[in-house]
Design an enzyme around this catalytic site. Structure first.
Site, PDB file in Angstrom:
ATOM      1  N   LYS A 154      15.173   3.190   6.585  1.00 18.72           N
ATOM      2  CA  LYS A 154      14.236   3.429   7.704  1.00 18.72           C
ATOM      3  C   LYS A 154      14.901   4.378   8.702  1.00 18.72           C
ATOM      4  CE  LYS A 154      11.020   0.420   6.462  1.00 18.72           C
ATOM      5  NZ  LYS A 154       9.592   0.643   6.331  1.00 18.72           N
ATOM      6  N   LYS A 180      14.614   0.881  -1.868  1.00 17.16           N
ATOM      7  CA  LYS A 180      13.204   1.120  -2.148  1.00 17.16           C
ATOM      8  C   LYS A 180      12.735   2.316  -1.318  1.00 17.16           C
ATOM      9  CE  LYS A 180       8.683  -0.813  -1.199  1.00 17.16           C
ATOM     10  NZ  LYS A 180       8.454   0.272  -0.184  1.00 17.16           N
ATOM     11  N   ASP A 182       9.980   4.261   0.823  1.00 19.65           N
ATOM     12  CA  ASP A 182       8.842   3.787   1.588  1.00 19.65           C
ATOM     13  C   ASP A 182       7.555   4.277   0.916  1.00 19.65           C
ATOM     14  OD1 ASP A 182       9.357   2.965   5.027  1.00 19.65           O
ATOM     15  OD2 ASP A 182       7.972   2.106   3.570  1.00 19.65           O
ATOM     16  N   GLU A 183       6.426   3.624   1.260  1.00 19.87           N
ATOM     17  CA  GLU A 183       5.191   3.910   0.526  1.00 19.87           C
ATOM     18  C   GLU A 183       4.699   5.332   0.738  1.00 19.87           C
ATOM     19  OE1 GLU A 183       5.525   1.717   2.900  1.00 19.87           O
ATOM     20  OE2 GLU A 183       4.272   2.441   4.545  1.00 19.87           O
ATOM     21  N   HIS A 273       3.561  -1.140  -4.872  1.00 16.12           N
ATOM     22  CA  HIS A 273       3.301  -1.216  -3.423  1.00 16.12           C
ATOM     23  C   HIS A 273       1.794  -1.188  -3.221  1.00 16.12           C
ATOM     24  CE1 HIS A 273       3.322  -0.491   0.830  1.00 16.12           C
ATOM     25  NE2 HIS A 273       4.613  -0.659   0.872  1.00 16.12           N
ATOM     26  N   LYS A 312       5.130  -9.134   9.766  1.00 17.12           N
ATOM     27  CA  LYS A 312       4.295  -8.327  10.673  1.00 17.12           C
ATOM     28  C   LYS A 312       2.925  -7.988  10.095  1.00 17.12           C
ATOM     29  CE  LYS A 312       5.923  -3.851   9.003  1.00 17.12           C
ATOM     30  NZ  LYS A 312       6.877  -2.769   9.100  1.00 17.12           N
TER      31      LYS A 312
HETATM   32  C1  CAP Z   1       8.243  -2.924   5.384  1.00 12.96           C
HETATM   33  C2  CAP Z   1       7.465  -1.763   4.786  1.00 12.96           C
HETATM   34  C3  CAP Z   1       6.497  -2.192   3.711  1.00 12.96           C
HETATM   35  C4  CAP Z   1       5.571  -3.308   4.102  1.00 12.96           C
HETATM   36  C5  CAP Z   1       4.291  -3.235   3.263  1.00 12.96           C
HETATM   37  C6  CAP Z   1       6.725  -0.983   5.866  1.00 12.96           C
HETATM   38  O1  CAP Z   1       9.204  -2.379   6.249  1.00 12.96           O
HETATM   39  O2  CAP Z   1       8.338  -0.843   4.169  1.00 12.96           O
HETATM   40  O3  CAP Z   1       5.762  -1.032   3.359  1.00 12.96           O
HETATM   41  O4  CAP Z   1       6.189  -4.535   3.839  1.00 12.96           O
HETATM   42  O5  CAP Z   1       3.469  -4.308   3.621  1.00 12.96           O
HETATM   43  O6  CAP Z   1       6.648   0.240   5.702  1.00 12.96           O
HETATM   44  O7  CAP Z   1       6.224  -1.628   6.788  1.00 12.96           O
HETATM   45  P1  CAP Z   1      10.004  -3.405   7.190  1.00 12.96           P
HETATM   46  P2  CAP Z   1       3.131  -5.458   2.544  1.00 12.96           P
HETATM   47  O8  CAP Z   1      10.862  -4.270   6.307  1.00 12.96           O
HETATM   48  O9  CAP Z   1      10.837  -2.506   8.074  1.00 12.96           O
HETATM   49  O10 CAP Z   1       8.989  -4.185   7.967  1.00 12.96           O
HETATM   50  O11 CAP Z   1       4.461  -5.917   2.033  1.00 12.96           O
HETATM   51  O12 CAP Z   1       2.393  -6.484   3.335  1.00 12.96           O
HETATM   52  O13 CAP Z   1       2.321  -4.798   1.497  1.00 12.96           O
HETATM   53 MG    MG Z   2       6.903   0.608   3.750  1.00  8.70          MG
END
Ligand code: CAP
Ligand code: MG
Length: 433
Positions: A154, A180, A182-183, A273, A312
């Site tokens: 991050k 991982k 990020d999306e 994801h 969150k």
């Molecule tokens: C979490 C995350 C994931 C979310 C996706 C984000 O980061 O990388 O994409 O968990 O949501 O971009 O928010 P953090 P879900 O660990 O910094 O929060 O898992 O509900 O699909």
């Molecule tokens: Mg993410």
């Protein structure tokens, strides 16, 4: 005699007993103003199977064998039985184009949610399902139990490929299993896909040598066409990774099916994801996250984000736990108004991914909900937000897991583990929103 104009009532039969081979769908619905429930029920069964709004001059001889029947209704909940031959074999898309299709746009329906669909084994036999699923823990990480740990470098975007790989190295030597993407990281100018794969591979070798442990990466192959997605999967495979990551909703179900074929060909696992799911899984119109997770297990995703309850992102405890059971068990029983019964036959169990706002201070709460054996946890900001940096953040996550496995309170364990102590001083037990 004036010919009647509609024939929706022919798709309602509360005495109908579903056949073993039927696909059963559970809907939650709210009629539009001026429409009563009965009028809407026939429309749903008709328009999602083989009917239409008006009586027709000619019908195929097999029409009665293809009719869906609304056969059960309790309050806002409805069950519809679909003859299996309505759907093309081994095609989820063929299924979705009916029960997840036009009916969601009908004026007669104010709100409609496809809660679940129970598929007969005969239909599931057409799919390979996950290549590794739960077996990844022992076959890839050579461990008896989870959690598999992952961290997203991050902030989401902004690092160069080299910066990204350097952070990955710190996180890996801090004890985390996987890095991982990020999306929304794919092949941006500042972090080209091919550079990232090459550099992550280089630092992975170093991290495996230093730690003596298996290190993996969930690198995002989401692309604008299948050809490019395939090229990215092959590049990751050529660098010896066992996983790749795909944004399953954004890519679409055809891409998920193609990615799964490739994962089987290359003996890889897919990290799914679910970005964009919340456009239709929240509230009362769309498709449940439970239904989406079922589709992903059928199509062959090995591990899928399904929510944390305490983090969150939205996800009610009842549905998250019902979904976790659905994707990790050989068969599940019905939960009224939430989940239908489902036998999985040869379709392997998946791993749930818990991610989103997690940090060491709340991992014990997560493990109380999820357990630690069959689970992937992703702790992004909760690792790199550590005052001493990414490696210390990784150590704090591992220390929180160790404390939980030894049945020791975090505060107690932090007395002899500096990284955890400093993490608790910053994050406490906050539930981020
Ligand atoms: C979490 C995350 C994931 C979310 C996706 C984000 O980061 O990388 O994409 O968990 O949501 O971009 O928010 P953090 P879900 O660990 O910094 O929060 O898992 O509900 O699909
Ligand atoms: Mg993410």
């Amino acid at each position: 005699m004036v010919e009647k104009i509609s024939w929706y009532e022919e798709f309602v039969d509360f005495n109908y007993k579903p056949k073993e081979s039927d696909v059963i769908c559970l809907f939650r619905l709210e009629p539009s103003k001026g429409m009563n429930l009965k009028e809407v029920i026939g429309r749903i069964a008709s328009e999602s199977s083989c009917g239409t709004w008006v009586t027709l001059s000619k019908l195929p001889s097999r029409i009665n064998k293809l009719k869906a029947y609304a056969f059960w209704n309790k309050g806002k909940f409805l069950k519809v039985a679909y003859p299996l031959e309505l759907f093309e074999e081994a095609s989820i898309n063929s299924f979705l184009s009916g029960p997840a299709g036009n009916i969601f746009g009908m004026k007669a329906v104010n709100k409609l949610k496809l809660m679940d669909a129970s598929f007969p084994i005969k239909f599931l036999k057409g799919f390979k399902g996950p290549n590794y699923g739960k077996d990844a823990i022992k076959k890839i990480f050579r461990r008896k139990r989870g959690p598999i740990t992952a961290v997203v470098p991050k902030p989401k975007l902004g690092f160069s490929a080299r910066e990204h790989a350097e952070i990955a190295y710190k996180i890996w030597i801090g004890g985390i299993d996987c890095i991982k993407d990020d999306e929304n990281l794919s092949n941006q100018k500042f972090n080209r896909f091919a550079d990232r794969v090459r550099l992550i591979s280089k630092f992975r070798e170093k991290a495996e040598k230093v730690t003596g442990n298996v290190k993996e990466a969930f690198i995002n192959v989401t692309a604008q066409n299948l050809e490019e997605m395939e090229k990215r999967i092959k590049l990751i495979h050529n660098y010896g990774f066992n996983y790749f990551m795909l944004d399953v909703v954004i890519s679409g179900f055809t891409a998920v099916g193609t990615a799964s074929e490739l994962a089987h060909d290359f003996n890889m696992a897919i990290h799914g994801h679910r970005a964009m799911h919340a456009m239709f899984t929240r509230h009362d119109h769309g498709m449940s996250m439970l239904m989406l997770a079922k589709i992903m297990r059928i199509l062959g995703i090995d591990q899928l984000h399904i929510g944390t309850v305490i983090g969150k992102l939205e996800g009610k405890k009842e549905e998250v736990l019902a979904t976790k059971e659905l994707i990790t068990k050989e068969e599940v029983a019905e939960i009224p108004f939430l989940r239908l019964e489902q036998k999985w036959g040869k379709i392997k169990p998946m791993l749930p991914v818990a991610s989103g706002g997690l940090h060491p201070g709340i991992l014990p709460e997560l493990f109380k909900l999820y357990g630690t054996t069959d689970i992937v946890i992703q702790v992004g900001g909760g690792t790199q937000g550590h005052p001493l940096g990414a490696e210390a953040g990784a150590k704090a996550v591992i220390q929180a897991i160790e404390a939980y496995h030894q049945g020791i309170e975090l505060e107690e364990y932090s007395k002899t583990h500096k990284e955890l102590r400093i993490a608790l001083e910053k994050f406490g037990k906050v539930h981020p929103v």
